[in-house]
Design a protein around this motif. Structure first.
Motif, PDB file in Angstrom:
ATOM      1  N   ILE A  32       3.704   1.447  -1.418  1.00  0.00           N
ATOM      2  CA  ILE A  32       4.190   1.594  -2.791  1.00  0.00           C
ATOM      3  C   ILE A  32       3.133   2.308  -3.615  1.00  0.00           C
ATOM      4  O   ILE A  32       3.427   3.228  -4.376  1.00  0.00           O
ATOM      5  N   LEU A  33       1.876   1.891  -3.407  1.00  0.00           N
ATOM      6  CA  LEU A  33       0.777   2.527  -4.148  1.00  0.00           C
ATOM      7  C   LEU A  33       0.752   4.033  -3.892  1.00  0.00           C
ATOM      8  O   LEU A  33       0.600   4.828  -4.802  1.00  0.00           O
ATOM      9  N   GLU A  34       0.917   4.389  -2.616  1.00  0.00           N
ATOM     10  CA  GLU A  34       0.913   5.811  -2.263  1.00  0.00           C
ATOM     11  C   GLU A  34       2.006   6.527  -3.045  1.00  0.00           C
ATOM     12  O   GLU A  34       1.833   7.639  -3.512  1.00  0.00           O
TER      13      GLU A  34
ATOM     14  N   ILE B 276       3.786   5.488  -5.851  1.00  0.00           N
ATOM     15  CA  ILE B 276       3.855   5.511  -7.310  1.00  0.00           C
ATOM     16  C   ILE B 276       2.903   6.530  -7.907  1.00  0.00           C
ATOM     17  O   ILE B 276       3.041   6.913  -9.051  1.00  0.00           O
ATOM     18  N   ASN B 277       1.951   6.958  -7.109  1.00  0.00           N
ATOM     19  CA  ASN B 277       1.044   7.962  -7.629  1.00  0.00           C
ATOM     20  C   ASN B 277       1.611   9.371  -7.517  1.00  0.00           C
ATOM     21  O   ASN B 277       0.995  10.342  -7.911  1.00  0.00           O
TER      22      ASN B 277
ATOM     23  N   ARG C 153     -10.958   7.631  -1.921  1.00  0.00           N
ATOM     24  CA  ARG C 153     -10.029   8.055  -0.890  1.00  0.00           C
ATOM     25  C   ARG C 153     -10.454   9.382  -0.286  1.00  0.00           C
ATOM     26  O   ARG C 153     -10.241   9.639   0.864  1.00  0.00           O
TER      27      ARG C 153
ATOM     28  N   LEU D 177       0.819  -1.212   0.000  1.00  0.00           N
ATOM     29  CA  LEU D 177       0.000   0.000   0.000  1.00  0.00           C
ATOM     30  C   LEU D 177       0.848   1.255   0.000  1.00  0.00           C
ATOM     31  O   LEU D 177       0.488   2.254  -0.607  1.00  0.00           O
TER      32      LEU D 177
ATOM     33  N   ILE E 168      -5.321   6.095 -12.180  1.00  0.00           N
ATOM     34  CA  ILE E 168      -5.074   5.349 -10.949  1.00  0.00           C
ATOM     35  C   ILE E 168      -4.658   6.273  -9.822  1.00  0.00           C
ATOM     36  O   ILE E 168      -4.130   7.354 -10.051  1.00  0.00           O
ATOM     37  N   GLY E 169      -4.925   5.809  -8.628  1.00  0.00           N
ATOM     38  CA  GLY E 169      -4.417   6.510  -7.456  1.00  0.00           C
ATOM     39  C   GLY E 169      -5.126   7.804  -7.140  1.00  0.00           C
ATOM     40  O   GLY E 169      -4.825   8.451  -6.168  1.00  0.00           O
TER      41      GLY E 169
ATOM     42  N   LYS F  92      -8.521   2.035  -3.324  1.00  0.00           N
ATOM     43  CA  LYS F  92      -7.785   2.971  -4.165  1.00  0.00           C
ATOM     44  C   LYS F  92      -7.806   2.692  -5.661  1.00  0.00           C
ATOM     45  O   LYS F  92      -6.800   2.769  -6.340  1.00  0.00           O
TER      46      LYS F  92
ATOM     47  N   ILE G 265       0.643  -2.595 -10.592  1.00  0.00           N
ATOM     48  CA  ILE G 265      -0.694  -2.739 -10.029  1.00  0.00           C
ATOM     49  C   ILE G 265      -1.345  -4.017 -10.517  1.00  0.00           C
ATOM     50  O   ILE G 265      -1.785  -4.852  -9.746  1.00  0.00           O
TER      51      ILE G 265
END
Lengths: 213, 701
Positions: free
Chosen positions: A101-103, A105-106, B89, A99, B83-84, B106, B19
């Motif tokens: 990483i997700l934060e 990469i965005n 969120r 998670l 994405i993201g 997300k 992803i």
């Protein structure tokens, strides 16, 4: 001084005497260095200096602190999305929680630095890469302009329709770096203006060419 | 707006791969994510259809259709395809009037379709719109693109077709994903596993004004069922209890184990800080687990889940097939190494904890929605849940002892019966000598059997002793395994410190202006080597089974350890106060044990005083009649009275956020006990602040 390099890492208790920091300082002399071992103090410093050109080397894991690297990143991003952040980790990127990483990469302005395998030269190369990117960023171009043309700094160049307050270039630079609504709006307007300008120019050129033919 | 056109994704190849391929590892997870999206779209009915999916055929498809709010063109362009930046969120609750807590993660759900099939057709409409919007995404195109060599980094060159069709009924709304080109064949077991996982989103005990019904249809397997968790599956549990609460009368029920009856009883305590909770726990012993696996092959016994207002909160609606990868948010499984035989693991229990938004406002959802905000109330809730499991652990111990006694008894009775039999037969033959010859083979046989039983009893005893020995070894290995993780972290950090200095030398040495700095770095490297050695010695000492006994001078040993800590005390500005009596010689003891005890206590003290104004670490040794008392105190943040015993358990730590692993005091306790001593935390010598640890060791002058 050209830009700030901020290190936030609980293992850098030696501060500016830490060999990693000191070596970078010796190799990149135009950088002003600061070191924080307490992530909350580092965060305060960053947030209070948003109107400076700054690269933050941020540790991912802080032993003994509730605030972790990812939290610092999030707090910074609440205020600005322009700041360059280099996430440092003793673990490889694969070992970082999915998670987080997700934060990351965005994010647009983020890099990873592997503290186990990355050398000082690698870190310096990263700094140079960011410096090259700075050269094309609007806020950085504006800053350079002000440095070269100090007389322009206090010129009132922008005001909102229906509002009395007007903004100088210096003030606009602060608004841009802090990503305030005014700063964001101004950047958008400028970009739109240039797109419009270039488009009309190209149409004008086309018309001119046609009329010539 | 155009009636036809093209939409583009806004991300790069590496993100897509990260992803799509790394996070969504299996098909069940993929489909699970899509259903979560339906929930977040306020749908009350979802239908999942599997058509000819058992083998890859041209007409095979999976469709997920809901009656949710649907998506607009802008939603698809700005939310679905980016994405993201998930809308969820920013808004953790779905729109009025349903206002559900969002469960989707997300925006990765949309990548789930890639896992399932090559082409997805999205058909969606919001209420009062007069047209259905259809978008077709062909994943093959992305992969073809990403395989191409060269500078192509973005997907923005690939367009996804969209079109509008007239709606017959403008009041209709919802979204349907039709996935074709199904990637992998689905067996009946896969679909059943999916049904089992998806049924956990909603508590089986919940009563909703807006239900969330999931219907699963797979005609080829004769499946047409509503996926809801069946509470019948817990009927075969070995033991269960339900705890309730009453806000008006201000009590919370707790489970209590009655040692005499071997049963679990319910007690009442005042309401805790986190508010009243309802908790149901079902424990399955080995036999019940076997039966459960046989009866419900697609379900798992999977620990405790927390539902808020009927919907799962944590573990957060995840499907993780590999038990070892499941998040242990409540910390149930990390306790297991403390006592592998009696501790309850999440694979032995099914539990439901029900909380509400109104009744438990201080249990706050964490922003990443994987857990709750780590405040005092949540800590107390976790602690409460774990404590309820203690009574199951006591029950397990009780059963284990009873069983052992039972089997021991049976063998001994059998042995005695044979002896009685032989004695009776011999008595008969004494009275009737003519029968002696006839009975001889019987007596011979009985004697042989008797001998075999005695051998069996002896072997059993030996086996038990062997088992106990292995149990000890096994447990120490397990602790060591976990401990090694911490050791490697410590080793790596130290190595990095040395590496930084070596690299500096390599780059800048020699430089007359920096001679002092180089000297300092050299000294620091030397110090780091010492630290590294200590870490390694410590690790070795822990794995040594035969520590060499020797005579030690206690005062010298303590001074030696404290002097090793001098740099740490100095850098942390800690004042050290050592009160040692005259010479104390301890015979045939283990020096390493004392090192372990003091090192751990000092580590704790240094950590405890780090953020306090007054930083004192004190050690006093007192000689009493046949007793040696060691008091180690500090002026740190202290340990609450209720945790004074608890902190000695392995992995029990009050400083988890500060990196505490809960191992140090466990080692101290085991070392003190190995020295036949006793350890406890008493009222602080410094009054209102700090901690005092009291160690009592047997001592003869």
């Amino acid at each position: 001084m050209n830009y700030k390099l901020v290190f936030i890492d609980d293992n850098m208790r030696e501060g500016l005497e830490h060999p990693f920091v000191r070596a970078i300082g010796k190799k990149r002399k135009s950088a002003e260095l600061s070191v924080f071992i307490d992530p909350s103090k580092g965060l305060d410093y960053v947030l209070n200096n948003l109107n400076s050109k700054m690269i933050v080397f941020l540790d991912y894991k802080f032993d003994g602190y509730s605030l972790q690297g990812i939290n610092v990143l999030k707090e910074i991003r609440k205020r600005t999305s322009l700041l360059y952040i280099v996430m440092m980790s003793a673990n490889s990127i694969n070992q970082i929680a999915g998670l987080d990483i997700l934060e990351m990469i965005n994010e647009n302005y983020i890099w990873f630095f592997d503290r186990n395998n990355g050398t000082i030269d690698d870190a310096c190369n990263l700094i140079d890469k960011i410096n090259r990117l700075w050269n094309v960023r609007f806020d950085c171009i504006l800053e350079n302009w002000i440095i070269k043309h100090p007389n322009d700094a206090n010129k009132k160049v922008f005001s909102q329709p229906g509002q009395e307050e007007s903004y100088t270039w210096e003030r606009i630079l602060v608004e841009l770096r802090e990503q305030t609504p005014i700063g964001k709006m101004f950047e958008k307007l400028i970009n739109q203006f240039y797109i419009y300008n270039l488009t009309t120019k190209s149409e004008q050129n086309a018309e001119d060419n046609n009329s010539i033919q | 707006m155009n009636e036809h056109g093209a939409l583009k994704w806004r991300f790069d190849v590496s993100t897509f791969r990260l992803i799509g391929r790394d996070l969504i590892t299996d098909r069940v997870t993929a489909l699970f994510e899509l259903v979560k999206n339906c929930y977040d779209a306020n749908a009350t009915d979802v239908t999942i259809t599997f058509n000819n999916v058992s083998s890859k055929q041209s007409d095979s498809f999976i469709s997920v259709a809901d009656n949710g709010i649907g998506m607009s063109f802008v939603d698809i362009r700005d939310k679905w395809m980016v994405i993201g930046t998930s809308n969820k969120r920013e808004h953790s609750y779905t729109p009025e009037p349903i206002k559900r807590r969002c469960v989707g993660e997300k925006g990765i759900g949309r990548f789930a379709v890639d896992k399932l099939g090559d082409i997805v057709n999205i058909r969606t409409k919001q209420i009062n719109e007069d047209k259905w919007l259809e978008v077709v995404i062909d994943w093959n195109a992305y992969f073809d693109k990403s395989k191409e060599k060269g500078e192509i980094q973005l997907f923005t060159d690939i367009e996804n077709e969209y079109s509008y069709t007239d709606a017959d009924n403008i009041s209709e709304h919802g979204t349907r994903l039709l996935i074709t080109g199904v990637r992998e064949a689905w067996a009946k077991g896969d679909i059943m596993r999916f049904i089992s996982e998806i049924s956990k989103i909603v508590s089986p005990f919940a009563d909703f004004s807006y239900p969330f019904k999931i219907r699963v249809i797979a005609p080829e397997f004769n499946i047409d069922t509503l996926a809801s968790r069946n509470i019948d599956d817990v009927n075969i549990a070995t033991l269960s209890f339900t705890l309730d609460y009453n806000t008006f009368q201000g009590y919370q029920e707790v489970a209590k184990y009655n040692e005499l009856s071997g049963n679990i009883e319910i007690d009442k305590i005042p309401l805790k800080s986190f508010g009243g909770i309802r908790m149901r726990v079902y424990y399955f012993d080995e036999t019940a687990r076997r039966k459960y696996r046989k009866d419900f092959p697609n379900n798992q016994i999977d620990g405790i889940k927390i539902y808020r207002d009927g919907v799962i909160t944590t573990p957060f609606a995840e499907n993780e097939h590999d038990d070892d990868k499941k998040r242990d948010i409540l910390g149930i499984d990390k306790r297991i190494w403390m006592n592998i035989f009696d501790r309850v693991s999440s694979r032995e229990i099914i539990g439901l904890v029900e909380i509400t938004k109104e009744g438990n406002p201080l249990i706050i959802d964490a922003t990443n929605r994987q857990d709750f905000v780590d405040n005092e109330e949540y800590k107390e809730l976790k602690d409460f849940i774990i404590k309820q499991l203690d009574c199951i652990e006591n029950y397990k111990k009780y059963r284990r002892k009873a069983k052992k006694k039972e089997s021991q008894g049976t063998l001994e009775v059998a042995g005695q019966n044979i002896l009685d039999f032989i004695s009776s037969v011999e008595s008969i033959t004494r009275d009737n000598p003519n029968l002696k010859e006839s009975f001889a083979p019987v007596i011979e046989q009985a004697k042989k059997t008797g001998k075999a039983v005695r051998t069996a009893i002896k072997e059993k005893k030996e086996a038990e002793e062997e088992f106990a020995r292995k149990e000890n070894i096994y447990m120490s290995i397990m602790s060591l395994q976990e401990y090694a993780i911490h050791i490697t972290h410590a080793v790596r950090t130290t190595l990095n410190k040395i590496r930084d200095r070596v690299e500096y030398f390599d780059m800048f040495f020699p430089d007359q202006d920096e001679e002092e700095l180089f000297k300092r770095y050299a000294k620091e490297m030397f110090r780091e080597f010492k630290v590294l050695n200590r870490v390694i010695d410590y690790m070795l000492s822990y794995s040594q089974s035969n520590l060499h006994p020797e005579d030690i001078e206690l005062n010298d040993t303590i001074r030696e350890i404290y002097s090793e800590y001098a740099p740490i005390f100095t850098s942390n500005q800690v004042i050290v106060d050592l009160v040692l009596p005259g010479k104390i010689t301890l015979k045939d003891t283990r020096k390493q044990f004392f090192r372990d005890i003091f090192q751990n206590l000092l580590d704790n003290s240094v950590k405890a005083v780090r953020n306090t104004d007054k930083k004192i670490v004190r050690c006093e040794v007192v000689l009493e009649k046949e007793k040696l008392i060691i008091l180690v105190s500090d002026t740190g943040y202290g340990i609450p009275v209720e945790n004074r015993q608890w902190v000695f358990g392995i992995y029990n730590t009050t400083t988890q956020e500060q990196g505490g692993a809960g191992i140090g005091l466990y080692i101290v306790k085991t070392r003190v006990e190995s020295l036949k001593g006793h350890i406890e935390i008493i009222d602080s010598e410094f009054g209102d602040i700090g901690t005092t640890v009291k160690i009592e060791l047997p001592f003869k002058k």
